[in-house]
Design an enzyme around this catalytic site. Structure first.
Site, mmCIF file in Angstrom:
data_model
loop_
_atom_site.group_PDB
_atom_site.id
_atom_site.type_symbol
_atom_site.label_atom_id
_atom_site.label_comp_id
_atom_site.label_asym_id
_atom_site.label_seq_id
_atom_site.Cartn_x
_atom_site.Cartn_y
_atom_site.Cartn_z
ATOM 1 N N TYR A 139 0.861 -1.407 0.028
ATOM 2 C CA TYR A 139 -0.024 0.007 0.109
ATOM 3 C C TYR A 139 0.862 1.267 -0.125
ATOM 4 O O TYR A 139 0.476 2.359 -0.441
ATOM 5 C CB TYR A 139 -0.894 -0.109 1.087
ATOM 6 C CG TYR A 139 -2.307 -0.753 1.205
ATOM 7 C CD1 TYR A 139 -2.291 -1.989 0.844
ATOM 8 C CD2 TYR A 139 -3.372 0.045 1.361
ATOM 9 C CE1 TYR A 139 -3.463 -2.834 0.993
ATOM 10 C CE2 TYR A 139 -4.517 -0.723 1.465
ATOM 11 C CZ TYR A 139 -4.581 -2.141 1.057
ATOM 12 O OH TYR A 139 -5.806 -2.959 0.769
ATOM 13 N N LYS A 185 3.161 -15.439 2.354
ATOM 14 C CA LYS A 185 3.382 -16.228 1.181
ATOM 15 C C LYS A 185 4.858 -16.420 0.792
ATOM 16 O O LYS A 185 5.566 -16.076 0.074
ATOM 17 C CB LYS A 185 2.854 -15.375 -0.121
ATOM 18 C CG LYS A 185 2.681 -15.976 -1.581
ATOM 19 C CD LYS A 185 1.740 -16.948 -1.742
ATOM 20 C CE LYS A 185 1.708 -17.626 -3.077
ATOM 21 N NZ LYS A 185 0.927 -18.770 -3.078
ATOM 22 N N ASP A 217 -3.021 -18.545 0.576
ATOM 23 C CA ASP A 217 -4.208 -19.023 -0.117
ATOM 24 C C ASP A 217 -4.636 -20.194 0.479
ATOM 25 O O ASP A 217 -6.094 -20.175 0.532
ATOM 26 C CB ASP A 217 -3.415 -19.632 -1.702
ATOM 27 C CG ASP A 217 -2.027 -20.467 -1.326
ATOM 28 O OD1 ASP A 217 -1.635 -20.457 -0.340
ATOM 29 O OD2 ASP A 217 -1.636 -20.672 -2.576
ATOM 30 N N ASP A 241 -6.549 -7.445 4.436
ATOM 31 C CA ASP A 241 -7.746 -6.494 3.826
ATOM 32 C C ASP A 241 -8.620 -7.579 3.148
ATOM 33 O O ASP A 241 -9.744 -7.519 3.515
ATOM 34 C CB ASP A 241 -7.339 -5.546 2.635
ATOM 35 C CG ASP A 241 -8.417 -4.899 1.983
ATOM 36 O OD1 ASP A 241 -9.246 -4.399 2.740
ATOM 37 O OD2 ASP A 241 -8.163 -4.729 0.935
ATOM 38 N N ASP A 245 -12.519 -9.311 4.734
ATOM 39 C CA ASP A 245 -13.660 -9.124 3.858
ATOM 40 C C ASP A 245 -14.098 -10.616 3.746
ATOM 41 O O ASP A 245 -15.423 -10.818 3.883
ATOM 42 C CB ASP A 245 -13.376 -8.484 2.644
ATOM 43 C CG ASP A 245 -13.855 -6.885 2.765
ATOM 44 O OD1 ASP A 245 -13.550 -6.301 3.694
ATOM 45 O OD2 ASP A 245 -14.372 -6.302 1.735
HETATM 46 P P1 NAD Z 1 -18.232 -2.193 0.350
HETATM 47 O O1 NAD Z 1 -17.706 -2.655 1.471
HETATM 48 O O2 NAD Z 1 -18.610 -0.538 0.364
HETATM 49 O O3 NAD Z 1 -19.678 -2.888 -0.154
HETATM 50 C C1 NAD Z 1 -19.681 -4.477 -0.500
HETATM 51 C C2 NAD Z 1 -20.984 -4.781 -0.194
HETATM 52 O O4 NAD Z 1 -21.496 -4.989 1.048
HETATM 53 C C3 NAD Z 1 -22.034 -4.135 -0.898
HETATM 54 O O5 NAD Z 1 -22.961 -4.824 -1.588
HETATM 55 C C4 NAD Z 1 -22.400 -3.281 0.109
HETATM 56 O O6 NAD Z 1 -23.907 -2.907 0.059
HETATM 57 C C5 NAD Z 1 -22.563 -4.090 1.096
HETATM 58 N N1 NAD Z 1 -22.384 -3.524 2.687
HETATM 59 C C6 NAD Z 1 -21.303 -2.924 3.111
HETATM 60 N N2 NAD Z 1 -21.358 -2.419 4.123
HETATM 61 C C7 NAD Z 1 -22.721 -2.681 4.595
HETATM 62 C C8 NAD Z 1 -23.615 -2.382 5.606
HETATM 63 N N3 NAD Z 1 -23.273 -1.912 6.646
HETATM 64 N N4 NAD Z 1 -24.866 -2.664 5.577
HETATM 65 C C9 NAD Z 1 -25.260 -3.398 4.509
HETATM 66 N N5 NAD Z 1 -24.453 -3.916 3.308
HETATM 67 C C10 NAD Z 1 -23.220 -3.490 3.404
HETATM 68 O O7 NAD Z 1 -17.324 -2.518 -1.091
HETATM 69 P P2 NAD Z 1 -17.119 -1.833 -2.387
HETATM 70 O O8 NAD Z 1 -18.700 -1.712 -2.850
HETATM 71 O O9 NAD Z 1 -16.140 -2.614 -2.913
HETATM 72 O O10 NAD Z 1 -16.591 -0.479 -2.264
HETATM 73 C C11 NAD Z 1 -17.196 0.930 -2.195
HETATM 74 C C12 NAD Z 1 -16.402 2.090 -1.987
HETATM 75 O O11 NAD Z 1 -16.085 1.960 -0.697
HETATM 76 C C13 NAD Z 1 -15.273 2.273 -2.694
HETATM 77 O O12 NAD Z 1 -15.239 3.771 -3.192
HETATM 78 C C14 NAD Z 1 -14.087 1.658 -1.703
HETATM 79 O O13 NAD Z 1 -12.993 2.292 -2.011
HETATM 80 C C15 NAD Z 1 -14.526 2.262 -0.613
HETATM 81 N N6 NAD Z 1 -14.113 1.395 0.726
HETATM 82 C C16 NAD Z 1 -14.035 2.210 1.889
HETATM 83 C C17 NAD Z 1 -13.445 1.660 3.005
HETATM 84 C C18 NAD Z 1 -13.310 2.526 4.150
HETATM 85 O O14 NAD Z 1 -13.773 3.785 4.257
HETATM 86 N N7 NAD Z 1 -12.583 2.165 5.109
HETATM 87 C C19 NAD Z 1 -13.340 0.438 3.149
HETATM 88 C C20 NAD Z 1 -13.555 -0.515 1.975
HETATM 89 C C21 NAD Z 1 -13.946 -0.047 0.868
HETATM 90 C C1 IPM Z 2 -10.363 -1.003 4.120
HETATM 91 C C2 IPM Z 2 -10.335 -0.517 2.973
HETATM 92 C C3 IPM Z 2 -9.190 0.469 2.528
HETATM 93 C C4 IPM Z 2 -8.049 -0.481 2.527
HETATM 94 C C5 IPM Z 2 -9.431 1.093 1.409
HETATM 95 C C6 IPM Z 2 -10.688 2.064 0.849
HETATM 96 C C7 IPM Z 2 -8.071 2.157 0.987
HETATM 97 O O1 IPM Z 2 -10.725 -1.395 1.860
HETATM 98 O O2 IPM Z 2 -10.339 -0.135 5.375
HETATM 99 O O3 IPM Z 2 -10.489 -2.191 4.443
HETATM 100 O O4 IPM Z 2 -7.599 -1.085 1.531
HETATM 101 O O5 IPM Z 2 -7.259 -0.650 3.704
HETATM 102 MN MN MN Z 3 -10.916 -3.438 2.950
#
Ligand code: NAD
Ligand code: IPM
Ligand code: MN
Length: 348
Positions: A139, A185, A217, A241, A245
């Site tokens: 990162y 890895k 993996d 990360d 998820d």
């Molecule tokens: P996301 O985590 O936002 O969403 C993934 C899926 O999970 C979506 O279908 C969403 O509707 C669902 N989801 C997530 N949180 C939820 C909640 N609280 N309640 C119900 N459903 C939920 O990931 P993405 O769609 O890949 O990314 C969207 C944006 O968020 C991108 O711009 C990404 O860069 C950003 N992002 C930010 C952070 C952060 O702020 N720490 C983390 C991850 C992604």
């Molecule tokens: C998280 C998110 C962030 C990361 C992005 C939005 C920079 O995915 O907090 O998990 O990759 O650390």
């Molecule tokens: Mn993440």
């Protein structure tokens, strides 16, 4: 003196779930906290042209704790053209505050067992912590370049960086089942070979802790196949990360998973592990549990208020047990209905 909490609601569902968490905190402990709201992420770009405005960073440095909702726009958002995107703002904030230790607890409350897409017999008893290194690795490594016909990133780790995050993982393991799984890895990557060697050295100071090394993996496979085998997963920035998820499949949604990020001695930040969920933003249907439980981690880890933390956490689980859940878990409750139910359940 009231505890000063900087509120970074951010983008998408960020403000919706943040409002929920603040309502619960205020109901559970009136007049205890001062909330200082600052623009961050896309909201920072709208207010000041960058993901992390100077004034926001300054407020964070002065705070007793930071609560962050989520940042980021949908694909193709004009924020992607900013000189500092929302995501770059988040990385800058983590780096500026030296938040190298990201703690992501993965638990499946009983109420969610039947809702998990994984068989109940496999998920029951899941309780592990992902300790993710947050301020180094691919990162942040230099050089990095996005060219027209070629692009590259650099993954770099120092012994010092690996040692400090490994110590955090072993310290946490000492308070739990005393088992660290270090994920790398090392069959391919130089950084992972150094990671493995360094973790071995740290382990010598923790003779009571069992250390297992696992390749990333196969770890990804085991997380959904044998989740109860894990106690503390220690891993680098990118692997942490992705694996965390993936682990959200166990409780059935990202919407219930909180996190805490710590430095050596400065302010800590609490945020859900998920993003801004643009696909459901603005509809009052997001699950606010991830944000409320992030506030619970703040009460425990920054403010040493375990009773208040337990009270709010129990209320969240009580509401889920009653079958009041949002759409991500197949329920019908709105964000505000779930939040009101949690407030009503406080002290029950
Ligand atoms: P996301 O985590 O936002 O969403 C993934 C899926 O999970 C979506 O279908 C969403 O509707 C669902 N989801 C997530 N949180 C939820 C909640 N609280 N309640 C119900 N459903 C939920 O990931 P993405 O769609 O890949 O990314 C969207 C944006 O968020 C991108 O711009 C990404 O860069 C950003 N992002 C930010 C952070 C952060 O702020 N720490 C983390 C991850 C992604
Ligand atoms: C998280 C998110 C962030 C990361 C992005 C939005 C920079 O995915 O907090 O998990 O990759 O650390
Ligand atoms: Mn993440």
């Amino acid at each position: 003196m009231k505890k000063k909490i900087v509120i970074l609601a951010g983008d998408g569902i960020g403000p919706e779930i943040m409002a929920a968490a603040l309502a619960v905190l205020e109901a559970a402990a009136p007049e205890t906290f001062e909330f200082i709201e600052k623009p961050f992420g896309g909201a920072g770009i709208e207010a000041a042209g960058v993901g992390l405005p100077e004034d926001t960073l300054a407020a964070c440095q002065e705070a007793d704790a930071i609560l962050l909702g989520a940042i980021g726009g949908p694909a193709g958002s004009p924020w992607e053209q900013a000189s500092q995107t929302p995501e770059q703002g988040l990385l800058a904030l983590r780096k500026e505050l030296n938040l190298f230790a990201n703690i992501r607890p993965i638990a499946v409350p009983d109420a969610l067992l039947p809702l998990s897409p994984v068989k109940e017999a496999i998920v029951q008893g899941t309780d592990f912590v992902v300790v993710r290194e947050l301020t180094s690795g691919i990162y942040f490594g230099e050089p990095r370049e996005l060219g027209v016909s070629e692009a590259y990133d650099t993954c770099r780790y120092t012994v010092k960086e690996i040692t400090r995050i490994a110590k955090i993982a072993f310290d946490i393991a000492m308070t739990r089942k005393k088992h660290v799984t270090s994920v790398d890895k090392a069959n391919v990557l130089a950084t992972s070979k150094l990671w493995r060697q360094t973790v071995e050295t740290v382990a010598q100071d923790y003779p009571e802790v069992t250390l297992t090394h696992q390749l990333v993996d196969s770890c990804a496979m085991r997380i959904v196949q044998q989740p109860t085998e894990f106690d503390v997963i220690l891993t680098e920035n990118l692997f942490g990360d992705i694996l965390s998820d993936e682990a959200s499949v166990l409780p059935g949604t990202l919407g219930v998973l909180p996190s805490a990020s710590h430095s050596d001695s400065g302010v800590s930040l609490y945020e859900p592990i998920h993003g801004s969920a643009p696909d459901i933003a603005g509809q009052n249907i997001a699950n606010p549990a991830s944000m409320i439980l992030s506030a619970v981690l703040m009460l425990r880890q920054s403010f040493n208020l375990p009773d208040l933390a337990d009270q709010i956490e129990s209320a969240v689980y009580h509401v889920m047990n009653e079958g009041i859940v949002t759409g991500d878990l197949g329920g019908k409750a709105t964000t505000s209905e779930f939040t009101q139910a949690v407030i009503a359940a406080l002290g029950k």
